[in-house]
Motif scaffolding. Structure first.
Motif: not given
Lengths: 347, 368
Positions: A49-61, A182-185, A169-176
């Motif tokens: 439930m930490e933000p980084p892994s949630l972001m990874a989940f969204i990138k996956n989904a 914060l993934p582009w996805a 687009a698929g793997r990058g994002g903004i470093e925060m």
């Protein structure tokens, strides 16, 4: 027509409309299921439930959600699109072969992919509507054609490479700081979600639902059903191409990358309470269905369930959820006079 | 209503000209002639014994699966789990027989029971829980896949050599498996034309509501069709075991579910139920098998084969649809509900010609 999805209501009580959208028409099941799965994941692995892994989940989904949106347009119009899986594979292979690692070619190739997606959608739509071939057969044929043509063109194994810009687009994002990345996805996903919700509230969206619900009545009301449906196929193919960009960037280049995605996308949409056969269900619920499927896969990982047993669990959950939603739907909302044939054959 | 009347008066005239089954067999003949010419140019003979045996051998496996698929499609359902049922049946059959000729009947019985139980489960979920057939059978396929992947790491069991004859021996130019398949097809034709349940399948597929109001137990008919479909897939699994000499789980990757649906539709059965029959399906299977044989002799690139098959399937169904909709000749796609139901009710044994798609407004017809 008895269940008016929220997007059809204008203005007025937005909160009530939103609630109806979330919990009407058999969609409640998917939201309940989504909450339950996330709760179990949170218990098993609080770190998820930490933000980084949630972001990874969204990138996956994101790719599956985008595919589900495209499939929703086609399903709500009363058709099916089995060609999206092989289209994703085809687009990834095309991108790799044409870009061949050169940064400057990224944008032209993406435009070409968009054009290819539109052409595939048009062919699917026109064969289905004008030649009156059932969409299951049309898109099954398209699946075979794309599958064979891509392997024929590349000689069996994909060639070339994607450029770094394409992969962003698929793997990058903004470093925060908080979420790390914060993934582009996520941005693409949010844009697709907003566009889809707005589209379903527009005259086109309502026409699409009307055409799927009762084609005859829609035609009598002046709807050009064939145009509306063809546009739905084009939307599906274009969104599949977008998903292809994300998947290509994320997973890399193989021709098998899209295999089976069409069934996963259809499953996600139906899990969202959208009725196969058209006319019922909301796009938000379809997206929730896709998130649920992805969350289920994540849960399998968290529980470190043996990979061999996963399909079985997935099958049981899908059947149970759809059965539960069907029970809910047939109870309050549909009066006896509205007993439609497809209800009884188990849609 | 006027459209209904014109349809009814026009139909008998045209039907006498060319029924859909005749059309499919004409298409088969066309494929054979064109293929024979193409193969002849390369100095080979398509109709030679070896090539005919090859074609019939290819057709028998898909024939069993498509035969079963015909029943469920006639009821306006479909079965996406057949590939997994085949794989499971080959394993169960081979492990039960365990290389002992005396255990062959036991193996066959167990396979029929297990496959029948899977079909029963499919049918019950569809009729009682009202889950869409597409989702039901897709989910059932996943469940079986999970079981197979967990339980069997590779080929298992051993088929006694007597039973392997089922896969290899021939009666003249006809492989035994193809002969059994043809007998099953004839039985299927008789079943649909001569028995009450067979008649009811057309009625249920045509209109579930009308069928129920006419006193048909529609749920029971749907369940029977699914049981028959799974058993047919189980027999196909036994055939695989006989050919390989052992059970194999990998069959489920071969795409038999979509192939069999394509063969059924190619054979002129209406994907929305209520029209068509087993005879057409046989022709559809033979067309696909003959195309495969021709591509093989001509050494067409295997990937190009997929492209051609996709085009052939779409084109064939488009032609069927063309014939059907020309006759209707209306802008909005009508099909008088009462008229359609009645027509089928009177004459289900001789399947109405034309096999096509999308004549039913999708609001009613898109049951999958």
């Amino acid at each position: 027509m008895t269940q008016t999805p929220a997007p059809q209501r204008q203005g007025g009580n937005r909160a009530a409309g939103l609630l109806a959208a979330l919990f009407g028409g058999g969609s409640a099941t998917v939201f309940a299921l989504l909450v339950v799965i996330f709760a179990v994941i949170a218990v098993v692995n609080p770190g998820f439930m930490e933000p980084p892994s949630l972001m990874a989940f969204i990138k996956n989904a994101a790719p599956l959600v985008i595919l589900a949106v495209g499939q929703y347009f086609v399903i709500v119009a009363g058709e099916l699109d089995l060609s999206v899986g092989s289209l994703v594979g085809a687009q990834v292979v095309i991108a790799a072969a044409l870009i061949d690692g050169e940064e400057s070619r990224t944008v032209p190739v993406m435009l070409l992919m968009l054009a290819f997606g539109i052409v595939v959608g048009l062919v699917n739509g026109l064969i289905t509507t004008l030649l009156k071939v059932h969409s299951l057969i049309t898109t099954l044929g398209m699946m075979l054609v794309l599958y064979g043509a891509i392997r024929l063109w590349t000689g069996g194994s994909p060639t070339g490479a994607l450029s770094e810009g394409f992969r962003q687009a698929g793997r990058g994002g903004i470093e925060m700081s908080v979420v790390r990345l914060l993934p582009w996805a996520l941005f693409i996903l949010v844009a697709v979600v907003i566009a889809a919700v707005v589209l379903m509230r527009s005259p086109y969206g309502r026409t699409l639902i009307a055409a799927g619900d009762n084609e005859k009545a829609a035609a009598f009301s002046g709807v050009r059903v064939w145009q509306v449906r063809t546009a739905a196929f084009v939307l599906s193919s274009v969104l599949a191409s977008l998903a292809g960009v994300l998947i290509g960037g994320y997973a890399g280049v193989t021709a098998q990358v899209g295999d089976g995605l069409e069934f996963t996308a259809i499953t996600a949409v139906v899990l969202g309470g959208v009725v196969l056969g058209g006319g019922r269900g909301t796009v938000v619920a379809a997206m929730a269905g896709a998130l649920t499927v992805e969350a289920l896969f994540t849960l399998f990982n968290q529980l470190s369930l043996p990979s061999t047993i996963r399909p079985a669990v997935q099958g049981v959950i899908i059947i149970a959820a759809v059965a539960y939603a069907a029970r809910e739907r047939s109870r309050p909302a549909v009066p006896a006079t509205d007993a439609r044939p497809d209800e009884t054959t188990g849609s | 209503m006027s459209t209904t009347v014109t349809t009814q008066t026009a139909t008998p005239v045209r039907r006498r000209r060319l029924g859909s089954t005749e059309l499919v067999y004409l298409a088969l003949l066309g494929v054979v002639i064109i293929g024979a010419v193409l193969v002849g140019i390369r100095g080979d003979n398509l109709l030679s014994t070896a090539n005919t045996v090859d074609m019939l051998t290819r057709s028998s496996l898909l024939g069993f699966v498509a035969l079963g698929q015909t029943f469920v499609i006639l009821c306006r359902s479909l079965d996406l789990s057949v590939g997994y049922v085949m794989a499971l049946s080959s394993l169960i059959g081979a492990t039960t027989m365990a290389g002992d000729a005396a255990r062959i009947p036991l193996g066959i019985a167990v396979v029929v029971l297990v496959a029948g139980a899977i079909g029963l489960a499919n049918g019950l979920i569809i009729t009682l829980l009202k889950v869409n057939p597409f989702i039901t059978t897709l989910g059932m396929g996943l469940i079986i896949k999970g079981y197979l992947d967990t339980q069997y790491k590779g080929p298992a069991g051993e088929v006694p050599s007597v039973f392997q004859q089922f896969g290899y021996s021939r009666i003249g130019p006809v492989p035994l498996s193809a002969a059994v398949m043809l007998i099953a097809v004839v039985a299927g034709i008789l079943y649909l034309r001569k028995t009450r349940t067979g008649y009811h399948m057309y009625a249920v597929g045509g209109s579930d509501d009308v069928a129920r109001l006419s006193g048909i137990r529609t749920g029971r008919v749907m369940i029977i069709s699914h049981v028959l479909c799974s058993i047919a897939a189980g027999v196909a699994g036994l055939l695989i075991a006989a050919r390989f000499g052992t059970g194999s789980a990998l069959v489920y990757d071969s795409g038999y579910e979509l192939d069999s649906i394509a063969a059924v539709v190619l054979g002129g059965t209406f994907l929305m139920g209520g029209r068509g029959g087993v005879a057409g399906t046989l022709a559809g299977v033979l067309i696909l098998a003959e195309l495969d044989t021709i591509f093989n002799i001509l050494q067409v690139d295997p990937f190009f084969k997929d492209v051609l098959r996709g085009v052939v399937i779409i084109a064939a169904v488009a032609i069927y649809a063309r014939r059907y909709h020309d006759r209707q000749a209306t802008r909005v796609r009508f099909r008088g509900n009462g008229g359609g139901g009645e027509r089928r009710g009177r004459d289900p044994g001789a399947p109405p010609d034309s096999a096509d798609d999308e004549s039913v407004p999708a609001g009613h017809g898109g049951g999958r």
